[in-house]
Design a protein around this motif. Structure first.
Motif, PDB file in Angstrom:
ATOM      1  N   GLN A  70       1.049  -1.053  -0.106  1.00  0.00           N
ATOM      2  CA  GLN A  70      -0.142  -0.030  -0.154  1.00  0.00           C
ATOM      3  C   GLN A  70       0.897   1.297  -0.024  1.00  0.00           C
ATOM      4  OE1 GLN A  70      -2.303  -0.914   3.239  1.00  0.00           O
ATOM      5  NE2 GLN A  70      -4.189  -1.942   2.139  1.00  0.00           N
ATOM      6  N   ALA A  71       2.016   0.980   0.646  1.00  0.00           N
ATOM      7  CA  ALA A  71       2.849   2.552   0.881  1.00  0.00           C
ATOM      8  C   ALA A  71       3.484   2.513  -0.496  1.00  0.00           C
ATOM      9  CB  ALA A  71       3.977   2.238   1.926  1.00  0.00           C
ATOM     10  N   VAL A  72       3.902   1.517  -1.283  1.00  0.00           N
ATOM     11  CA  VAL A  72       4.255   1.748  -2.701  1.00  0.00           C
ATOM     12  C   VAL A  72       3.419   2.148  -3.361  1.00  0.00           C
ATOM     13  CG1 VAL A  72       5.258   0.279  -4.771  1.00  0.00           C
ATOM     14  CG2 VAL A  72       6.134  -0.185  -2.435  1.00  0.00           C
ATOM     15  N   LEU A  73       2.296   1.613  -3.793  1.00  0.00           N
ATOM     16  CA  LEU A  73       1.083   2.084  -4.489  1.00  0.00           C
ATOM     17  C   LEU A  73       0.668   3.627  -4.168  1.00  0.00           C
ATOM     18  CD1 LEU A  73      -0.864  -1.050  -4.643  1.00  0.00           C
ATOM     19  CD2 LEU A  73       0.586  -0.193  -6.569  1.00  0.00           C
ATOM     20  N   SER A  74       0.705   4.102  -3.042  1.00  0.00           N
ATOM     21  CA  SER A  74       0.825   5.703  -2.751  1.00  0.00           C
ATOM     22  C   SER A  74       1.833   6.211  -2.982  1.00  0.00           C
ATOM     23  CB  SER A  74       0.233   5.675  -1.282  1.00  0.00           C
ATOM     24  OG  SER A  74       1.294   5.410  -0.395  1.00  0.00           O
ATOM     25  N   GLY A  75       3.167   5.825  -3.395  1.00  0.00           N
ATOM     26  CA  GLY A  75       4.210   6.726  -3.757  1.00  0.00           C
ATOM     27  C   GLY A  75       5.165   6.833  -2.656  1.00  0.00           C
ATOM     28  N   GLU A  76       5.126   6.194  -1.567  1.00  0.00           N
ATOM     29  CA  GLU A  76       5.610   6.572  -0.179  1.00  0.00           C
ATOM     30  C   GLU A  76       7.139   5.524  -0.284  1.00  0.00           C
ATOM     31  OE1 GLU A  76       3.561   5.950   3.502  1.00  0.00           O
ATOM     32  OE2 GLU A  76       1.750   6.857   2.563  1.00  0.00           O
ATOM     33  N   ARG A  77       7.025   4.526  -0.931  1.00  0.00           N
ATOM     34  CA  ARG A  77       8.240   3.671  -1.072  1.00  0.00           C
ATOM     35  C   ARG A  77       8.470   3.223  -2.436  1.00  0.00           C
ATOM     36  NH1 ARG A  77       8.645  -0.563   3.655  1.00  0.00           N
ATOM     37  NH2 ARG A  77      10.842  -0.667   2.722  1.00  0.00           N
ATOM     38  N   THR A  78       9.546   3.171  -2.615  1.00  0.00           N
ATOM     39  CA  THR A  78      10.035   2.719  -4.089  1.00  0.00           C
ATOM     40  C   THR A  78      11.379   1.962  -4.005  1.00  0.00           C
ATOM     41  OG1 THR A  78      11.302   4.750  -4.644  1.00  0.00           O
ATOM     42  CG2 THR A  78       9.067   4.611  -5.287  1.00  0.00           C
ATOM     43  N   GLY A  79      11.839   1.219  -5.195  1.00  0.00           N
ATOM     44  CA  GLY A  79      13.139   0.914  -5.332  1.00  0.00           C
ATOM     45  C   GLY A  79      13.226  -0.653  -5.505  1.00  0.00           C
ATOM     46  N   LYS A  80      14.460  -1.104  -5.925  1.00  0.00           N
ATOM     47  CA  LYS A  80      14.639  -2.708  -6.188  1.00  0.00           C
ATOM     48  C   LYS A  80      14.668  -3.436  -4.869  1.00  0.00           C
ATOM     49  CE  LYS A  80      17.418  -1.657 -10.234  1.00  0.00           C
ATOM     50  NZ  LYS A  80      18.913  -1.821 -10.891  1.00  0.00           N
ATOM     51  N   GLU A  81      14.857  -3.021  -3.789  1.00  0.00           N
ATOM     52  CA  GLU A  81      15.036  -3.710  -2.574  1.00  0.00           C
ATOM     53  C   GLU A  81      13.653  -4.065  -2.043  1.00  0.00           C
ATOM     54  OE1 GLU A  81      16.362  -6.247   0.227  1.00  0.00           O
ATOM     55  OE2 GLU A  81      17.597  -5.269  -1.300  1.00  0.00           O
ATOM     56  N   VAL A  82      12.617  -2.859  -2.235  1.00  0.00           N
ATOM     57  CA  VAL A  82      11.315  -3.011  -1.569  1.00  0.00           C
ATOM     58  C   VAL A  82      10.763  -3.862  -2.879  1.00  0.00           C
ATOM     59  CG1 VAL A  82       9.072  -1.818  -1.453  1.00  0.00           C
ATOM     60  CG2 VAL A  82      11.244  -0.799  -0.774  1.00  0.00           C
ATOM     61  N   ALA A  83      11.096  -3.960  -3.892  1.00  0.00           N
ATOM     62  CA  ALA A  83      10.450  -4.900  -4.849  1.00  0.00           C
ATOM     63  C   ALA A  83      10.714  -6.239  -4.813  1.00  0.00           C
ATOM     64  CB  ALA A  83      10.935  -4.494  -6.258  1.00  0.00           C
ATOM     65  N   ARG A  84      12.020  -6.448  -4.441  1.00  0.00           N
ATOM     66  CA  ARG A  84      12.640  -7.843  -4.173  1.00  0.00           C
ATOM     67  C   ARG A  84      11.734  -8.460  -2.769  1.00  0.00           C
ATOM     68  NH1 ARG A  84      17.329  -7.356  -5.487  1.00  0.00           N
ATOM     69  NH2 ARG A  84      18.045  -5.946  -4.198  1.00  0.00           N
ATOM     70  N   GLU A  85      11.552  -7.516  -1.854  1.00  0.00           N
ATOM     71  CA  GLU A  85      11.004  -8.057  -0.770  1.00  0.00           C
ATOM     72  C   GLU A  85       9.439  -8.487  -1.020  1.00  0.00           C
ATOM     73  OE1 GLU A  85       9.943  -6.146   3.771  1.00  0.00           O
ATOM     74  OE2 GLU A  85      11.448  -5.079   2.597  1.00  0.00           O
ATOM     75  N   LEU A  86       8.902  -7.697  -1.670  1.00  0.00           N
ATOM     76  CA  LEU A  86       7.414  -7.873  -2.194  1.00  0.00           C
ATOM     77  C   LEU A  86       7.478  -9.051  -2.894  1.00  0.00           C
ATOM     78  CD1 LEU A  86       6.223  -4.253  -3.037  1.00  0.00           C
ATOM     79  CD2 LEU A  86       5.371  -5.778  -0.980  1.00  0.00           C
ATOM     80  N   ASP A  87       8.339  -9.352  -3.854  1.00  0.00           N
ATOM     81  CA  ASP A  87       8.511 -10.718  -4.555  1.00  0.00           C
ATOM     82  C   ASP A  87       8.441 -11.736  -3.715  1.00  0.00           C
ATOM     83  OD1 ASP A  87       8.451  -9.425  -7.027  1.00  0.00           O
ATOM     84  OD2 ASP A  87      10.632  -9.370  -7.187  1.00  0.00           O
ATOM     85  N   GLU A  88       9.217 -11.704  -2.582  1.00  0.00           N
ATOM     86  CA  GLU A  88       9.578 -12.927  -1.698  1.00  0.00           C
ATOM     87  C   GLU A  88       7.949 -13.244  -1.011  1.00  0.00           C
ATOM     88  OE1 GLU A  88      12.703 -12.034   0.893  1.00  0.00           O
ATOM     89  OE2 GLU A  88      14.128 -12.249  -0.661  1.00  0.00           O
ATOM     90  N   ALA A  89       7.327 -12.113  -0.753  1.00  0.00           N
ATOM     91  CA  ALA A  89       6.039 -12.077  -0.155  1.00  0.00           C
ATOM     92  C   ALA A  89       4.954 -12.780  -1.010  1.00  0.00           C
ATOM     93  CB  ALA A  89       5.489 -10.803   0.484  1.00  0.00           C
ATOM     94  N   VAL A  90       5.303 -12.341  -1.955  1.00  0.00           N
ATOM     95  CA  VAL A  90       4.008 -12.982  -3.309  1.00  0.00           C
ATOM     96  C   VAL A  90       4.279 -14.480  -3.078  1.00  0.00           C
ATOM     97  CG1 VAL A  90       3.760 -13.297  -5.670  1.00  0.00           C
ATOM     98  CG2 VAL A  90       3.970 -10.872  -4.691  1.00  0.00           C
ATOM     99  N   VAL A  91       5.495 -14.879  -3.169  1.00  0.00           N
ATOM    100  CA  VAL A  91       5.731 -16.396  -3.209  1.00  0.00           C
ATOM    101  C   VAL A  91       5.154 -17.035  -1.978  1.00  0.00           C
ATOM    102  CG1 VAL A  91       7.514 -18.229  -3.228  1.00  0.00           C
ATOM    103  CG2 VAL A  91       7.812 -16.298  -4.582  1.00  0.00           C
ATOM    104  N   MET A  92       5.413 -16.481  -0.838  1.00  0.00           N
ATOM    105  CA  MET A  92       5.066 -16.769   0.564  1.00  0.00           C
ATOM    106  C   MET A  92       3.613 -16.899   0.492  1.00  0.00           C
ATOM    107  SD  MET A  92       3.537 -16.264   3.630  1.00  0.00           S
ATOM    108  CE  MET A  92       4.035 -16.481   5.245  1.00  0.00           C
ATOM    109  N   VAL A  93       2.697 -16.152   0.194  1.00  0.00           N
ATOM    110  CA  VAL A  93       1.335 -15.771   0.064  1.00  0.00           C
ATOM    111  C   VAL A  93       0.748 -17.010  -0.703  1.00  0.00           C
ATOM    112  CG1 VAL A  93      -0.575 -14.347  -0.682  1.00  0.00           C
ATOM    113  CG2 VAL A  93       1.246 -13.542   0.746  1.00  0.00           C
ATOM    114  N   GLY A  94       1.430 -17.044  -2.150  1.00  0.00           N
ATOM    115  CA  GLY A  94       1.056 -18.138  -2.999  1.00  0.00           C
ATOM    116  C   GLY A  94       1.067 -19.560  -2.330  1.00  0.00           C
ATOM    117  N   HIS A  95       1.921 -19.621  -1.723  1.00  0.00           N
ATOM    118  CA  HIS A  95       2.074 -21.105  -0.923  1.00  0.00           C
ATOM    119  C   HIS A  95       1.008 -21.124   0.260  1.00  0.00           C
ATOM    120  CE1 HIS A  95       5.681 -22.590  -2.906  1.00  0.00           C
ATOM    121  NE2 HIS A  95       6.227 -21.452  -2.474  1.00  0.00           N
ATOM    122  N   GLN A  96       0.973 -20.139   1.142  1.00  0.00           N
ATOM    123  CA  GLN A  96       0.034 -20.229   2.294  1.00  0.00           C
ATOM    124  C   GLN A  96      -1.613 -20.016   1.702  1.00  0.00           C
ATOM    125  OE1 GLN A  96       0.371 -20.144   5.668  1.00  0.00           O
ATOM    126  NE2 GLN A  96       2.492 -20.646   5.434  1.00  0.00           N
TER     127      GLN A  96
END
Length: 90
Positions: free
Chosen positions: A45-71
């Motif tokens: 939500q912070a990324v989509l509102s423009g508060e956070r950006t960057g490759k590290e944030v994207a990488r962290e979200l990618d990891e979460a997407v995988v975890m949510v997919g499994h859970q």
């Protein structure tokens, strides 16, 4: 700016749950998993509102997407995180 509210609860008969899609509860085996998902929804939500950006944030979200997919599988929270990861890379 008002902080979004993400609710995590324990139900003895099913385990830990996180409220992600308005009135839809998602069940997790562990409290840590429910809190992890909730935390990454807030990051998305912070990324989509423009508060956070960057490759590290994207990488962290990618990891979460995988975890949510499994859970949970495909859900609104997972799609939100995927969209936010793309935007964070822009």
């Amino acid at each position: 700016m008002e902080e979004p509210i993400i609710t995590v609860r324990h139900v003895a008969t099913v385990g830990w749950q996180v409220l992600l899609d308005g009135d839809q509860w998602h069940t997790c085996r562990k409290e840590q998993d429910a809190r992890y998902i909730a935390h990454h929804v807030l990051i998305a939500q912070a990324v989509l509102s423009g508060e956070r950006t960057g490759k590290e944030v994207a990488r962290e979200l990618d990891e979460a997407v995988v975890m949510v997919g499994h859970q949970i599988g495909d859900c609104a929270a997972r799609r939100l995180m995927k969209e936010a990861a793309v935007k964070a890379r822009e």
